[in-house]
Structure formats: C-alpha cells, structure tokens
Design a protein around this motif. Structure first.
Motif, PDB file in Angstrom:
ATOM      1  N   LEU A 187      34.517  45.817  38.351  1.00  0.00           N
ATOM      2  CA  LEU A 187      35.407  45.075  37.454  1.00  0.00           C
ATOM      3  C   LEU A 187      35.288  45.540  36.008  1.00  0.00           C
ATOM      4  O   LEU A 187      36.156  45.240  35.185  1.00  0.00           O
ATOM      5  N   ASN A 188      34.240  46.278  35.694  1.00  0.00           N
ATOM      6  CA  ASN A 188      34.015  46.727  34.322  1.00  0.00           C
ATOM      7  C   ASN A 188      34.663  48.078  34.041  1.00  0.00           C
ATOM      8  O   ASN A 188      34.594  48.581  32.913  1.00  0.00           O
ATOM      9  N   LEU A 189      35.309  48.672  35.037  1.00  0.00           N
ATOM     10  CA  LEU A 189      35.862  50.018  34.867  1.00  0.00           C
ATOM     11  C   LEU A 189      37.303  50.002  34.361  1.00  0.00           C
ATOM     12  O   LEU A 189      38.085  49.110  34.668  1.00  0.00           O
ATOM     13  N   ASN A 190      37.622  51.035  33.567  1.00  0.00           N
ATOM     14  CA  ASN A 190      39.002  51.311  33.173  1.00  0.00           C
ATOM     15  C   ASN A 190      39.200  52.819  33.229  1.00  0.00           C
ATOM     16  O   ASN A 190      38.289  53.563  33.612  1.00  0.00           O
ATOM     17  N   GLY A 191      40.379  53.274  32.862  1.00  0.00           N
ATOM     18  CA  GLY A 191      40.685  54.705  32.977  1.00  0.00           C
ATOM     19  C   GLY A 191      39.710  55.593  32.227  1.00  0.00           C
ATOM     20  O   GLY A 191      39.248  56.612  32.755  1.00  0.00           O
ATOM     21  N   ASN A 192      39.396  55.239  30.980  1.00  0.00           N
ATOM     22  CA  ASN A 192      38.491  56.051  30.164  1.00  0.00           C
ATOM     23  C   ASN A 192      37.085  56.083  30.745  1.00  0.00           C
ATOM     24  O   ASN A 192      36.413  57.122  30.749  1.00  0.00           O
ATOM     25  N   LYS A 193      36.614  54.932  31.236  1.00  0.00           N
ATOM     26  CA  LYS A 193      35.270  54.872  31.810  1.00  0.00           C
ATOM     27  C   LYS A 193      35.191  55.690  33.100  1.00  0.00           C
ATOM     28  O   LYS A 193      34.174  56.328  33.368  1.00  0.00           O
ATOM     29  N   ILE A 194      36.265  55.663  33.876  1.00  0.00           N
ATOM     30  CA  ILE A 194      36.286  56.446  35.110  1.00  0.00           C
ATOM     31  C   ILE A 194      36.203  57.940  34.799  1.00  0.00           C
ATOM     32  O   ILE A 194      35.462  58.688  35.435  1.00  0.00           O
ATOM     33  N   LYS A 195      36.946  58.370  33.775  1.00  0.00           N
ATOM     34  CA  LYS A 195      36.898  59.786  33.372  1.00  0.00           C
ATOM     35  C   LYS A 195      35.487  60.175  32.926  1.00  0.00           C
ATOM     36  O   LYS A 195      34.983  61.247  33.276  1.00  0.00           O
ATOM     37  N   SER A 196      34.854  59.284  32.159  1.00  0.00           N
ATOM     38  CA  SER A 196      33.493  59.550  31.689  1.00  0.00           C
ATOM     39  C   SER A 196      32.517  59.661  32.860  1.00  0.00           C
ATOM     40  O   SER A 196      31.629  60.528  32.872  1.00  0.00           O
ATOM     41  N   ILE A 197      32.688  58.789  33.853  1.00  0.00           N
ATOM     42  CA  ILE A 197      31.826  58.823  35.039  1.00  0.00           C
ATOM     43  C   ILE A 197      32.001  60.134  35.787  1.00  0.00           C
ATOM     44  O   ILE A 197      31.023  60.779  36.185  1.00  0.00           O
ATOM     45  N   ILE A 198      33.254  60.553  35.973  1.00  0.00           N
ATOM     46  CA  ILE A 198      33.522  61.792  36.705  1.00  0.00           C
ATOM     47  C   ILE A 198      32.904  62.988  35.999  1.00  0.00           C
ATOM     48  O   ILE A 198      32.292  63.860  36.628  1.00  0.00           O
ATOM     49  N   ASP A 199      33.046  63.033  34.665  1.00  0.00           N
ATOM     50  CA  ASP A 199      32.453  64.136  33.895  1.00  0.00           C
ATOM     51  C   ASP A 199      30.930  64.159  34.053  1.00  0.00           C
ATOM     52  O   ASP A 199      30.325  65.219  34.229  1.00  0.00           O
ATOM     53  N   GLU A 200      30.307  62.976  33.990  1.00  0.00           N
ATOM     54  CA  GLU A 200      28.857  62.885  34.103  1.00  0.00           C
ATOM     55  C   GLU A 200      28.397  63.265  35.513  1.00  0.00           C
ATOM     56  O   GLU A 200      27.384  63.955  35.691  1.00  0.00           O
ATOM     57  N   GLU A 201      29.145  62.829  36.509  1.00  0.00           N
ATOM     58  CA  GLU A 201      28.757  63.133  37.889  1.00  0.00           C
ATOM     59  C   GLU A 201      28.886  64.617  38.201  1.00  0.00           C
ATOM     60  O   GLU A 201      28.093  65.167  38.974  1.00  0.00           O
ATOM     61  N   LYS A 202      29.854  65.281  37.585  1.00  0.00           N
ATOM     62  CA  LYS A 202      29.983  66.722  37.784  1.00  0.00           C
ATOM     63  C   LYS A 202      28.768  67.457  37.226  1.00  0.00           C
ATOM     64  O   LYS A 202      28.292  68.431  37.818  1.00  0.00           O
ATOM     65  N   LYS A 203      28.252  66.979  36.089  1.00  0.00           N
ATOM     66  CA  LYS A 203      27.040  67.584  35.515  1.00  0.00           C
ATOM     67  C   LYS A 203      25.847  67.373  36.440  1.00  0.00           C
ATOM     68  O   LYS A 203      25.046  68.286  36.652  1.00  0.00           O
ATOM     69  N   LEU A 204      25.738  66.170  36.988  1.00  0.00           N
ATOM     70  CA  LEU A 204      24.623  65.870  37.884  1.00  0.00           C
ATOM     71  C   LEU A 204      24.733  66.657  39.191  1.00  0.00           C
ATOM     72  O   LEU A 204      23.719  67.090  39.749  1.00  0.00           O
ATOM     73  N   LEU A 205      25.948  66.856  39.666  1.00  0.00           N
ATOM     74  CA  LEU A 205      26.142  67.662  40.868  1.00  0.00           C
ATOM     75  C   LEU A 205      25.699  69.101  40.615  1.00  0.00           C
ATOM     76  O   LEU A 205      25.108  69.747  41.497  1.00  0.00           O
ATOM     77  N   GLN A 206      25.954  69.582  39.397  1.00  0.00           N
ATOM     78  CA  GLN A 206      25.522  70.928  39.038  1.00  0.00           C
ATOM     79  C   GLN A 206      24.000  71.050  39.087  1.00  0.00           C
ATOM     80  O   GLN A 206      23.458  72.064  39.524  1.00  0.00           O
ATOM     81  N   ILE A 207      23.301  69.988  38.670  1.00  0.00           N
ATOM     82  CA  ILE A 207      21.843  69.990  38.741  1.00  0.00           C
ATOM     83  C   ILE A 207      21.397  70.038  40.206  1.00  0.00           C
ATOM     84  O   ILE A 207      20.487  70.784  40.564  1.00  0.00           O
ATOM     85  N   LEU A 208      22.023  69.249  41.050  1.00  0.00           N
ATOM     86  CA  LEU A 208      21.669  69.221  42.472  1.00  0.00           C
ATOM     87  C   LEU A 208      21.848  70.592  43.112  1.00  0.00           C
ATOM     88  O   LEU A 208      21.071  70.992  43.990  1.00  0.00           O
ATOM     89  N   LYS A 209      22.843  71.344  42.656  1.00  0.00           N
ATOM     90  CA  LYS A 209      23.159  72.641  43.261  1.00  0.00           C
ATOM     91  C   LYS A 209      22.298  73.779  42.711  1.00  0.00           C
ATOM     92  O   LYS A 209      22.210  74.838  43.317  1.00  0.00           O
TER      93      LYS A 209
END
Length: 303
Positions: A187-209
């Motif tokens: 319930l706390n999410l909006n468009g901008n927060k979702i974009k920020s999450i996706i950007d952060e998760e891509k960085k973390l996925l890069q660490i995993l790889k």
C-alpha cells in the motif's frame, strides 16, 4: 482498513461483544502485515463499548502507544515507569486503559523487568497489546502471561483487490508478488517508488551474478537501511527459486526471468534456501550488533 486476517478479526470481534478481554495480548508475525492496525482497531472498539465511537485514540486519555523514543534503540525503563504511573490512576471514562507496545523485542533488561511487574499484577480494566515480529525474541516470562495471536502473511489476491486503481493488472501482480504478503509495503508503493525498487534490485542482481572478488567490491558501500536490502534480495531469491522449480508463471520480476533461470541453473537448491534463511535471521543478528559487512559478505558469497 484491515486487509486479511479474517479469523483473527472474528475472534477479536467476539471478545469485543462479550466485553471480556484478557489483560495481555501478544500479536506476532512478519513486519508490515497489519498487526499494529489490528491492535488499534481492537483498542478503539473496546473503548467504544463505553464511550462515543466518535472518540479517536489520539484524543482518548487512557490510550498509550509505547515505542522507542526518537534516536533510541530500545524502550527505556522510564517509559515503562511513566506508563505504570498513568494506568494505576482512575480512568477518565470508566472504560479500559489500553497500551500498545511496539516492538516488544526492543525492551532492554531494565524495561522488560519493569513491565513484567506490571503484567504480573495489572490494574483492573487494563489491556496490554504487545506487538512483535519474532516471538523468539520476546522473553518467555512476558509471552507466557499474554494471549498469543499469530498473524500470517496476507494472501496475494487480497492485496491485489485493494491496490490503487491507477495501477494496471500487470503492475498490481508485480506489487503483490514483490510485497510477499506484507500489505503495508504494497500500500506504500507508487510509480516513483516502484522505479526506485527496480533500479536497486538490478544492482543487487548484478552482485549475485558477479565473481567473489567483485562481490566484495560491490559491498564496500553498505545500505543505510538494511531492511530494504533484506526485502529486495529476498524477493529476487524467491524468483530464482521459482525458476529452479520451473514455476515461471509465479515469478514476480517477469522481465528478469532469463537472468533468474541462468542463476537457477548454476546454483543448488539448498544454497538458495540457506540464503533465504540467512535473510530471515539478519534482523535479529543486526539487533545483536553482529558485524553488518560480514553478514552481507557471508550471504552473497554463498553463490
């Protein structure tokens, strides 16, 4: 509005109707699933048995919400002493005195002992509602004197139904999947927060790889809010496990499905589940001041 937890709401509603609450309740379960919202609803309706329903908790003189003071890690003994001084007095409306204490894990030794003395001999018409994420972190001497109510994660379909109409069906499915049953996060999410999450998760996925030496370099900058990383990494690991189990339709990050499949093929199932367990244990380890860089290094170097 309370989303999910229908059996709990029914049980508490029966208590409200009979007007016979216990002196102490312990609501426990993962963060952001509605424990505090339910506690406030329960408190408000107990009070409303005796006074006008228009009275809100902020104006009700015999309602107390106890949590660590700003800048403090634990609930201090002074807070519990102040609470004790107030609850022993005659109530203003001849109704219940109600105290919500959150999170119960954040008692220190002094405040927990002080609260235990109150709980052992509570004043009449006093109800304590304790909020905890991990029941194992609550002292047995406290939990044994309360009625324990376990809160579960909210169903995905229930989350989807209450999300903002501005989201399309694909976005709602992503949000509900990412929140992993934590309605408060969804319930706390909006468009901008979702974009920020996706950007952060891509960085973390890069660490995993990445290779082990690269992982350590990536981890030179640690998050200011480790809870966010815990949520993000657990969301990614969940999808990798789903890819491992050939359950692609259930993957939240569909746009990363190919990357997940590559990681799933490279790593054993038990290593991935071990990482998830480490993430679940991390909040308690951080609370015990276990070295944060070491926790993240141990986590990411497992794969």
């Amino acid at each position: 509005m309370i989303i999910g937890h229908t059996p709990i709401i029914k049980y508490l509603t029966d208590i409200i109707k009979t007007n016979n609450p216990a002196h102490g309740y312990l609501f426990y379960g993962p963060e952001h699933i509605g424990k505090t919202t339910t506690a406030k609803w329960f408190a408000k309706n107990l009070i409303a048995k005796d006074i006008s329903r228009k009275m809100i908790l902020k104006k009700y003189p015999d309602f107390y919400f106890i949590k660590p003071e700003i800048g403090k890690k634990n609930i201090a003994i002074k807070q519990i002493q102040n609470l004790r001084e107030k609850i022993v007095k005659t109530p203003f409306y001849n109704s219940y005195k109600i105290a919500i204490i959150k999170p119960t894990e954040y008692f220190n030794s002094e405040s927990s002992n002080a609260f235990l003395k109150i709980l052992e001999e509570p004043p009449k018409k006093t109800v304590f509602i304790l909020i905890a994420n991990n029941i194992k972190s609550v002292l047995p001497t406290i939990s044994s004197r309360t009625e324990i109510i376990k809160f579960a994660l909210v169903k995905t379909d229930d989350i989807i139904q209450v999300l903002n109409k501005n989201f399309n069906s694909r976005q709602k499915k992503f949000i509900a999947g990412w929140a992993q049953g934590k309605i408060g996060l969804a319930l706390n999410l909006n468009g901008n927060k979702i974009k920020s999450i996706i950007d952060e998760e891509k960085k973390l996925l890069q660490i995993l790889k990445s290779a082990p030496d690269q992982k350590i370099n990536f981890l030179a900058e640690l998050p200011k809010n480790p809870k966010k990383w815990i949520n993000y990494v657990s969301s990614l690991l969940r999808d990798i496990l789903l890819a491992k189990l050939k359950l692609d339709p259930l993957i939240t990050h569909q746009y990363l499905k190919t990357e997940f499949q590559k990681l799933a093929n490279r790593h054993a199932f038990n290593k991935l589940t071990d990482m998830l367990q480490d993430l679940m244990d991390m909040p308690d380890n951080l609370k015990r001041n276990v070295n944060q860089p070491l926790l993240w290094q141990n986590l990411f170097l497992k794969i």
